[in-house]
Write a protein that holds these residues in place. Structure first.
Motif, PDB file in Angstrom:
ATOM      1  N   ASP A  18       0.740  -1.290  -0.027  1.00 41.78           N
ATOM      2  CA  ASP A  18       0.465   0.328   0.188  1.00 41.78           C
ATOM      3  C   ASP A  18       0.868   1.016  -0.360  1.00 41.78           C
ATOM      4  OD1 ASP A  18      -1.446  -1.439   0.138  1.00 41.78           O
ATOM      5  OD2 ASP A  18      -2.546  -0.826   2.114  1.00 41.78           O
ATOM      6  N   GLU A  19       1.742   1.175   0.851  1.00 40.04           N
ATOM      7  CA  GLU A  19       2.647   2.284   1.171  1.00 40.04           C
ATOM      8  C   GLU A  19       3.338   2.298  -0.154  1.00 40.04           C
ATOM      9  OE1 GLU A  19       5.410   1.531   4.273  1.00 40.04           O
ATOM     10  OE2 GLU A  19       7.108   2.663   2.853  1.00 40.04           O
ATOM     11  N   LEU A  20       3.873   1.517  -1.119  1.00 41.92           N
ATOM     12  CA  LEU A  20       4.596   1.570  -2.412  1.00 41.92           C
ATOM     13  C   LEU A  20       3.569   2.544  -3.795  1.00 41.92           C
ATOM     14  CD1 LEU A  20       7.039  -1.427  -2.212  1.00 41.92           C
ATOM     15  CD2 LEU A  20       7.305   1.207  -2.054  1.00 41.92           C
ATOM     16  N   GLY A  21       2.000   2.735  -3.014  1.00 45.48           N
ATOM     17  CA  GLY A  21       1.425   3.208  -4.052  1.00 45.48           C
ATOM     18  C   GLY A  21       0.814   2.546  -5.418  1.00 45.48           C
ATOM     19  N   PHE A  22       0.611   0.964  -5.059  1.00 47.69           N
ATOM     20  CA  PHE A  22       0.392   0.066  -5.964  1.00 47.69           C
ATOM     21  C   PHE A  22      -1.075   0.382  -6.349  1.00 47.69           C
ATOM     22  CE2 PHE A  22       3.947  -1.768  -5.381  1.00 47.69           C
ATOM     23  CZ  PHE A  22       4.702  -2.291  -6.682  1.00 47.69           C
ATOM     24  N   GLY A  23      -2.420  -0.288  -6.948  1.00 55.35           N
ATOM     25  CA  GLY A  23      -3.667  -0.063  -6.535  1.00 55.35           C
ATOM     26  C   GLY A  23      -3.991  -1.125  -5.856  1.00 55.35           C
ATOM     27  N   ASN A  24      -5.833  -1.421  -6.020  1.00 52.20           N
ATOM     28  CA  ASN A  24      -6.743  -2.540  -4.983  1.00 52.20           C
ATOM     29  C   ASN A  24      -6.886  -3.590  -6.146  1.00 52.20           C
ATOM     30  OD1 ASN A  24      -6.622  -0.682  -2.194  1.00 52.20           O
ATOM     31  ND2 ASN A  24      -7.333   0.762  -4.071  1.00 52.20           N
ATOM     32  N   CYS A  25      -7.271  -4.168  -5.666  1.00 50.54           N
ATOM     33  CA  CYS A  25      -7.481  -5.716  -6.353  1.00 50.54           C
ATOM     34  C   CYS A  25      -9.357  -5.517  -6.852  1.00 50.54           C
ATOM     35  CB  CYS A  25      -7.098  -6.326  -6.062  1.00 50.54           C
ATOM     36  SG  CYS A  25      -7.733  -8.248  -6.506  1.00 50.54           S
ATOM     37  N   THR A  26      -9.631  -5.288  -7.741  1.00 48.85           N
ATOM     38  CA  THR A  26     -11.280  -4.722  -8.220  1.00 48.85           C
ATOM     39  C   THR A  26     -11.757  -6.528  -8.570  1.00 48.85           C
ATOM     40  OG1 THR A  26     -10.183  -3.737 -10.210  1.00 48.85           O
ATOM     41  CG2 THR A  26     -11.120  -2.942  -8.435  1.00 48.85           C
ATOM     42  N   ASN A  27     -10.553  -7.762  -8.703  1.00 46.01           N
ATOM     43  CA  ASN A  27     -11.153  -8.946  -9.032  1.00 46.01           C
ATOM     44  C   ASN A  27     -11.424  -8.879 -10.967  1.00 46.01           C
ATOM     45  OD1 ASN A  27     -11.289  -9.504  -6.236  1.00 46.01           O
ATOM     46  ND2 ASN A  27     -13.121  -9.079  -6.291  1.00 46.01           N
ATOM     47  N   THR A  28     -10.764  -8.425 -11.164  1.00 42.12           N
ATOM     48  CA  THR A  28     -10.658  -8.015 -12.960  1.00 42.12           C
ATOM     49  C   THR A  28      -9.868  -9.771 -13.563  1.00 42.12           C
ATOM     50  OG1 THR A  28     -11.198  -5.520 -12.900  1.00 42.12           O
ATOM     51  CG2 THR A  28     -10.410  -6.765 -15.106  1.00 42.12           C
ATOM     52  N   TYR A  29      -8.741  -9.648 -12.958  1.00 39.25           N
ATOM     53  CA  TYR A  29      -8.306 -11.536 -12.923  1.00 39.25           C
ATOM     54  C   TYR A  29      -7.449 -11.074 -14.347  1.00 39.25           C
ATOM     55  CZ  TYR A  29     -11.855 -12.828  -9.590  1.00 39.25           C
ATOM     56  OH  TYR A  29     -12.413 -13.406  -8.706  1.00 39.25           O
ATOM     57  N   ALA A  30      -7.210 -10.028 -14.874  1.00 38.10           N
ATOM     58  CA  ALA A  30      -6.353  -9.752 -15.674  1.00 38.10           C
ATOM     59  C   ALA A  30      -4.589 -10.610 -15.599  1.00 38.10           C
ATOM     60  CB  ALA A  30      -6.523  -8.781 -16.064  1.00 38.10           C
TER      61      ALA A  30
END
Lengths: 250, 226
Positions: free
Chosen positions: A207-219
């Motif tokens: 989270d601290e490194l600025g990655f996004g959240n999972c929206t379960n798109t599964y790409a």
């Protein structure tokens, strides 16, 4: 075959980049994608131009270095393939191939197609290990591990950390990578001792490194060259939930 | 609110999923009552009015209402926070748009969500605010017994073809939202299992088709028969 390319060129992290068009004549369809870039670079060097910087190492699909976003897909067309395992026969002659670096806040571009993937190292440093006393290795049979669990842990451990999951995700989320690393330890006896601290530390760092959240798109699962499953993400969600519920307030 | 921002990405997802489950149960109950607007039984109007009376006066429902509004609020707020963070996670977009395979509807959750929110505000204005006394009931809609005449208020709205058309489009979009939401909520809570996940996905597909279709039947009835 004659190849048309549109390649992202950026001199350094601080400078602005742009796409530059190139053509490469008489390339063989049997060439790997990286060999094609080698041929392009030879041509550029002979012309006195700056060659295209791209990352590569083993060229046999196990080091995770070759990180190119080709025609809107990490590692290009093909299932469970890294860029170095990709061949020019997968492309149609005459159609422009667009090559971009991974795009994520966590991975700034260093030069052309090379990104800084230290963010993954930082996540691993946060918890992707087991603490073990150094010394003589104990007898392998002293810790019993169920075969199905060992297999599952191995399936998670085949992650090569190439970050195609981040590149493919519409949210630039690193959850497939982090969950694979959490899983490979959580499934084994040796990893259980620090499991609660590990998952919390790794998620906090992610989270601290600025990655996004999972929206379960599964790409991520669709593009992972090693076929890491999103069941790892579910396992991390369970592990984290259990850890948050089960640890004392610090 | 500031505390909500500090929650870890996974905690936000748990809250999203739990609130989503609550909203999905509510939607089912709402449909159960709404369907009695259609005259498929003789006493459909009485059943509808009884249902409305129960939902607006029962003390247990009043307590549930607090949770429901809380559920709506956190689902919307956290949804927006997550989306903003996700956009920020990729400051430079790809030139060639993403061709990766993946859940189709998940790509549009924020957009379908915003459309649902806009409709929700209109819907609250039409019915809930009337109940609270914040807005007036349309002219001629006198009270029946002690209750507002929600039955005639609904019919009044559905007799407007434009409203009915918007209502149908909204519930198609709601179906898209629910189709991803159902199985996604299970995954977010860590409930993914090779044996049960295909069943969960099938139930999600069923729910996301049948529930919006149930709501769509009502304006469709009015378009066809009025």
């Amino acid at each position: 075959m004659n190849i048309k390319l549109k390649v992202w060129r950026q001199k350094s992290a601080k400078e602005k980049g742009k796409f530059v068009k190139y053509t490469l004549e008489n390339a063989s369809p049997e060439m790997s994608f990286l060999e094609m870039l080698d041929a392009l670079n030879t041509k550029l060097i002979l012309q006195g131009d700056d060659p295209v910087a791209f990352e590569h190492d083993c060229r046999e699909g196990i080091c995770g270095c070759c990180s190119l976003y080709i025609n809107g897909r990490p590692h290009g067309p093909g299932e469970k393939t890294t860029t170095c395992e990709l061949h020019m026969r997968s492309f149609k002659e005459g159609k422009t191939i667009v090559i971009e670096p991974w795009r994520s806040r966590g991975f700034p571009v260093l030069k052309d197609l090379i990104v800084d993937r230290h963010a993954f190292d930082k996540i691993l440093i946060a918890g992707g290990f087991i603490s073990n006393e150094a010394g003589t290795a104990q007898d392998a049979n002293s810790i019993l591990i169920r075969k199905d669990k060992a297999d599952e842990a191995f399936d998670s451990a085949v992650c090569i950390g190439c970050a195609a999951c981040v590149a493919a995700c519409k949210n630039a989320s690193a959850m497939l990578f982090v969950s694979a690393k959490v899983s490979q330890f959580a499934l084994l006896q040796q990893g259980k001792v620090e499991a609660k601290q590990r998952v919390q530390a790794m998620v906090r760092k992610m989270d601290e490194l600025g990655f996004g959240n999972c929206t379960n798109t599964y790409a991520c699962e669709a593009e992972c060259p090693k076929g890491i499953s999103v069941t790892n993400i579910a396992r991390m969600n369970r592990e984290f939930f259990g850890a948050r519920i089960g640890t004392q307030k610090s | 609110m500031s505390k909500m921002l500090r929650y870890s990405s996974l905690t936000k997802k748990y809250i999203m999923a739990l609130a989503g489950f609550l909203l999905m149960v509510f939607l089912l109950i709402h449909l159960g009552i709404n369907l009695f607007i259609i005259p498929f039984t003789e006493n459909h109007q009485d059943i509808f009015r009884d249902g409305v009376h129960f939902m607006t006066t029962n003390p247990l429902i009043k307590i549930m209402e607090i949770f429901l509004f809380g559920g709506f609020l956190v689902h919307i707020l956290i949804g927006i926070i997550l989306q903003l963070r996700n956009w920020m996670a990729r400051p430079v977009r790809y030139a060639k748009s993403n061709h990766s395979q993946g859940s189709f509807f998940s790509k549009y959750m924020i957009y379908t969500g915003v459309v649902i929110l806009i409709f929700l505000i209109i819907h609250l204005g039409n019915f809930y605010f009337v109940k609270l006394g914040l807005t007036e009931a349309p002219e001629g809609m006198s009270r029946v017994a002690d209750d507002h005449d929600f039955y005639n208020m609904a019919i009044n709205l559905f007799s407007n073809k434009i409203y009915s058309g918007i209502y149908i489009v909204l519930f198609i979009l709601m179906g898209f939202h629910l189709n991803h939401a159902f199985q996604s909520a299970f995954q977010s809570l860590g409930l993914n299992h090779s044996k049960y996940t295909p069943f969960i996905k099938a139930v999600g597909d069923f729910y996301s088709i049948v529930v919006p279709l149930g709501f769509i039947l009502i304006p469709l009835y009015f378009i066809i028969y009025y």
